[in-house]
Design a protein around this motif. Structure first.
Motif, PDB file in Angstrom:
ATOM      1  N   VAL A  60     -18.072  -4.170  10.097  1.00  0.00           N
ATOM      2  CA  VAL A  60     -18.268  -3.682   8.815  1.00  0.00           C
ATOM      3  C   VAL A  60     -17.285  -2.779   8.419  1.00  0.00           C
ATOM      4  O   VAL A  60     -16.877  -2.013   9.240  1.00  0.00           O
ATOM      5  CB  VAL A  60     -19.472  -3.092   8.547  1.00  0.00           C
ATOM      6  N   VAL A  61     -16.458  -2.907   7.286  1.00  0.00           N
ATOM      7  CA  VAL A  61     -15.494  -1.911   6.741  1.00  0.00           C
ATOM      8  C   VAL A  61     -16.164  -1.308   5.754  1.00  0.00           C
ATOM      9  O   VAL A  61     -16.528  -1.762   4.560  1.00  0.00           O
ATOM     10  CB  VAL A  61     -14.403  -2.782   6.308  1.00  0.00           C
ATOM     11  N   ASP A  62     -15.910   0.032   5.800  1.00  0.00           N
ATOM     12  CA  ASP A  62     -16.537   1.071   4.812  1.00  0.00           C
ATOM     13  C   ASP A  62     -15.378   1.188   3.857  1.00  0.00           C
ATOM     14  O   ASP A  62     -14.292   1.541   3.815  1.00  0.00           O
ATOM     15  CB  ASP A  62     -16.709   2.270   5.445  1.00  0.00           C
ATOM     16  N   ARG A  99     -13.966   3.998   2.139  1.00  0.00           N
ATOM     17  CA  ARG A  99     -12.938   4.767   2.857  1.00  0.00           C
ATOM     18  C   ARG A  99     -11.572   4.119   2.868  1.00  0.00           C
ATOM     19  O   ARG A  99     -10.595   4.859   2.967  1.00  0.00           O
ATOM     20  CB  ARG A  99     -13.437   4.756   4.439  1.00  0.00           C
ATOM     21  N   CYS A 100     -11.786   2.840   2.816  1.00  0.00           N
ATOM     22  CA  CYS A 100     -10.615   2.136   2.963  1.00  0.00           C
ATOM     23  C   CYS A 100      -9.329   2.445   2.181  1.00  0.00           C
ATOM     24  O   CYS A 100      -9.776   2.230   0.802  1.00  0.00           O
ATOM     25  CB  CYS A 100     -10.804   0.666   2.894  1.00  0.00           C
ATOM     26  N   GLN A 101      -8.248   2.724   2.376  1.00  0.00           N
ATOM     27  CA  GLN A 101      -7.029   3.104   1.439  1.00  0.00           C
ATOM     28  C   GLN A 101      -6.142   2.042   1.441  1.00  0.00           C
ATOM     29  O   GLN A 101      -4.886   2.206   0.703  1.00  0.00           O
ATOM     30  CB  GLN A 101      -6.647   4.430   1.892  1.00  0.00           C
ATOM     31  N   GLY A 102      -6.351   0.944   1.926  1.00  0.00           N
ATOM     32  CA  GLY A 102      -5.352  -0.101   2.043  1.00  0.00           C
ATOM     33  C   GLY A 102      -3.909   0.036   2.780  1.00  0.00           C
ATOM     34  O   GLY A 102      -2.848  -0.432   2.421  1.00  0.00           O
ATOM     35  N   TYR A 103      -4.295   0.792   3.826  1.00  0.00           N
ATOM     36  CA  TYR A 103      -2.994   1.044   4.881  1.00  0.00           C
ATOM     37  C   TYR A 103      -2.672  -0.367   5.618  1.00  0.00           C
ATOM     38  O   TYR A 103      -1.527  -0.498   5.829  1.00  0.00           O
ATOM     39  CB  TYR A 103      -3.280   2.048   5.937  1.00  0.00           C
ATOM     40  N   ALA A 104      -3.430  -1.355   5.561  1.00  0.00           N
ATOM     41  CA  ALA A 104      -3.141  -2.515   6.091  1.00  0.00           C
ATOM     42  C   ALA A 104      -2.515  -2.658   7.509  1.00  0.00           C
ATOM     43  O   ALA A 104      -2.029  -3.758   7.997  1.00  0.00           O
ATOM     44  CB  ALA A 104      -2.067  -3.244   5.306  1.00  0.00           C
ATOM     45  N   GLN A 105      -2.848  -1.710   8.258  1.00  0.00           N
ATOM     46  CA  GLN A 105      -2.763  -1.813   9.766  1.00  0.00           C
ATOM     47  C   GLN A 105      -3.674  -2.990  10.190  1.00  0.00           C
ATOM     48  O   GLN A 105      -3.206  -3.846  11.192  1.00  0.00           O
ATOM     49  CB  GLN A 105      -2.999  -0.583  10.323  1.00  0.00           C
ATOM     50  N   CYS A 106      -4.876  -3.041   9.864  1.00  0.00           N
ATOM     51  CA  CYS A 106      -5.629  -4.251  10.428  1.00  0.00           C
ATOM     52  C   CYS A 106      -5.285  -5.387  10.072  1.00  0.00           C
ATOM     53  O   CYS A 106      -5.222  -6.276  10.712  1.00  0.00           O
ATOM     54  CB  CYS A 106      -7.158  -4.115   9.804  1.00  0.00           C
ATOM     55  N   VAL A 107      -4.675  -5.783   8.761  1.00  0.00           N
ATOM     56  CA  VAL A 107      -4.109  -6.881   8.344  1.00  0.00           C
ATOM     57  C   VAL A 107      -2.977  -7.308   9.302  1.00  0.00           C
ATOM     58  O   VAL A 107      -2.714  -8.504   9.646  1.00  0.00           O
ATOM     59  CB  VAL A 107      -3.701  -6.734   6.960  1.00  0.00           C
ATOM     60  N   GLY A 120      -8.755  -6.081  -3.136  1.00  0.00           N
ATOM     61  CA  GLY A 120      -8.627  -5.259  -1.986  1.00  0.00           C
ATOM     62  C   GLY A 120      -8.994  -5.979  -0.601  1.00  0.00           C
ATOM     63  O   GLY A 120      -8.541  -7.272  -0.510  1.00  0.00           O
ATOM     64  N   LEU A 121      -9.679  -5.280   0.155  1.00  0.00           N
ATOM     65  CA  LEU A 121      -9.794  -5.877   1.493  1.00  0.00           C
ATOM     66  C   LEU A 121     -10.832  -6.909   1.762  1.00  0.00           C
ATOM     67  O   LEU A 121     -11.804  -6.566   1.469  1.00  0.00           O
ATOM     68  CB  LEU A 121      -9.838  -4.777   2.593  1.00  0.00           C
ATOM     69  N   LEU A 122     -10.426  -8.032   2.232  1.00  0.00           N
ATOM     70  CA  LEU A 122     -11.397  -9.136   2.526  1.00  0.00           C
ATOM     71  C   LEU A 122     -11.327  -9.233   3.884  1.00  0.00           C
ATOM     72  O   LEU A 122     -10.350  -8.965   4.832  1.00  0.00           O
ATOM     73  CB  LEU A 122     -11.308 -10.290   1.820  1.00  0.00           C
ATOM     74  N   ALA A 181      -6.342   1.441  15.207  1.00  0.00           N
ATOM     75  CA  ALA A 181      -5.248   1.829  14.323  1.00  0.00           C
ATOM     76  C   ALA A 181      -5.426   2.361  12.883  1.00  0.00           C
ATOM     77  O   ALA A 181      -4.510   2.863  12.183  1.00  0.00           O
ATOM     78  CB  ALA A 181      -4.426   0.519  14.123  1.00  0.00           C
ATOM     79  N   CYS A 182      -6.711   1.833  12.212  1.00  0.00           N
ATOM     80  CA  CYS A 182      -6.997   2.245  10.803  1.00  0.00           C
ATOM     81  C   CYS A 182      -6.885   3.748  10.845  1.00  0.00           C
ATOM     82  O   CYS A 182      -7.353   4.626  11.577  1.00  0.00           O
ATOM     83  CB  CYS A 182      -8.272   1.725  10.564  1.00  0.00           C
ATOM     84  N   PRO A 183      -5.802   4.414   9.981  1.00  0.00           N
ATOM     85  CA  PRO A 183      -5.950   5.940   9.785  1.00  0.00           C
ATOM     86  C   PRO A 183      -6.932   6.603   9.473  1.00  0.00           C
ATOM     87  O   PRO A 183      -7.200   7.771   9.419  1.00  0.00           O
ATOM     88  CB  PRO A 183      -4.713   6.126   8.746  1.00  0.00           C
ATOM     89  N   VAL A 184      -7.910   5.944   8.651  1.00  0.00           N
ATOM     90  CA  VAL A 184      -9.043   6.688   8.100  1.00  0.00           C
ATOM     91  C   VAL A 184     -10.270   6.016   8.867  1.00  0.00           C
ATOM     92  O   VAL A 184     -11.376   6.362   8.255  1.00  0.00           O
ATOM     93  CB  VAL A 184      -9.175   6.291   6.545  1.00  0.00           C
ATOM     94  N   GLN A 185     -10.461   5.493   9.801  1.00  0.00           N
ATOM     95  CA  GLN A 185     -11.519   4.945  10.532  1.00  0.00           C
ATOM     96  C   GLN A 185     -12.445   4.229   9.762  1.00  0.00           C
ATOM     97  O   GLN A 185     -13.813   4.510   9.805  1.00  0.00           O
ATOM     98  CB  GLN A 185     -12.103   6.155  11.263  1.00  0.00           C
ATOM     99  N   ALA A 186     -12.024   3.226   8.661  1.00  0.00           N
ATOM    100  CA  ALA A 186     -12.758   2.569   8.177  1.00  0.00           C
ATOM    101  C   ALA A 186     -13.471   1.395   8.741  1.00  0.00           C
ATOM    102  O   ALA A 186     -14.524   0.812   8.158  1.00  0.00           O
ATOM    103  CB  ALA A 186     -12.005   2.137   6.731  1.00  0.00           C
ATOM    104  N   ILE A 187     -13.007   0.897   9.810  1.00  0.00           N
ATOM    105  CA  ILE A 187     -13.355  -0.326  10.542  1.00  0.00           C
ATOM    106  C   ILE A 187     -14.543   0.051  11.568  1.00  0.00           C
ATOM    107  O   ILE A 187     -14.361   0.834  12.533  1.00  0.00           O
ATOM    108  CB  ILE A 187     -12.347  -1.374  11.050  1.00  0.00           C
ATOM    109  N   LEU A 188     -15.643  -0.568  11.158  1.00  0.00           N
ATOM    110  CA  LEU A 188     -16.698   0.090  12.332  1.00  0.00           C
ATOM    111  C   LEU A 188     -17.113  -1.389  13.158  1.00  0.00           C
ATOM    112  O   LEU A 188     -17.486  -2.321  12.350  1.00  0.00           O
ATOM    113  CB  LEU A 188     -18.149   0.484  11.588  1.00  0.00           C
TER     114      LEU A 188
HETATM  115 FE1  F3S Z   1      -8.027  -0.339   5.107  1.00  0.00          FE
HETATM  116 FE2  F3S Z   1      -7.787   0.768   7.390  1.00  0.00          FE
HETATM  117 FE3  F3S Z   1      -7.302  -1.700   6.948  1.00  0.00          FE
HETATM  118  S1  F3S Z   1      -7.596   1.688   5.313  1.00  0.00           S
HETATM  119  S2  F3S Z   1      -6.511  -1.888   4.793  1.00  0.00           S
HETATM  120  S3  F3S Z   1      -9.193  -0.743   6.889  1.00  0.00           S
HETATM  121  S4  F3S Z   1      -6.010  -0.277   8.329  1.00  0.00           S
END
Ligand code: F3S
Length: 63
Positions: free
Chosen positions: A4-6, A9-17, A31-33, A52-59
């Motif tokens: 689940v991505v919160d 919180r997600c700021q679009g840092y795109a490390q996950c992508v 935004g993020l799908l 790697a997500c800088p804001v720990q949005a990925i759970l």
């Molecule tokens: Fe968002 Fe974190 Fe990915 S901020 S775009 S879930 S790296």
């Protein structure tokens, strides 16, 4: 594994992508799908993306 991505919180840092492009995609205005059910061959990549997500949005959660 399920994710689940919160999105609040997600700021679009795109490390996950970058790390797991088969699971996470950024789409302009939407935004993020992402696919919440993670295929086994993507588990390690998704773990790296969560770390790697800088804001720990990925759970991550077990199925
Ligand atoms: Fe968002 Fe974190 Fe990915 S901020 S775009 S879930 S790296």
């Amino acid at each position: 594994m399920r994710i689940v991505v919160d999105l609040t919180r997600c700021q679009g840092y795109a490390q996950c992508v970058f790390l797991a492009p088969e699971v996470f995609q950024l789409h302009g205005e939407e935004g993020l799908l992402y696919s919440s059910a993670v295929p086994d061959d993507q588990l390690e990549r998704v773990r790296q993306a969560a770390a790697a997500c800088p804001v720990q949005a990925i759970l991550l959660g077990e199925e």
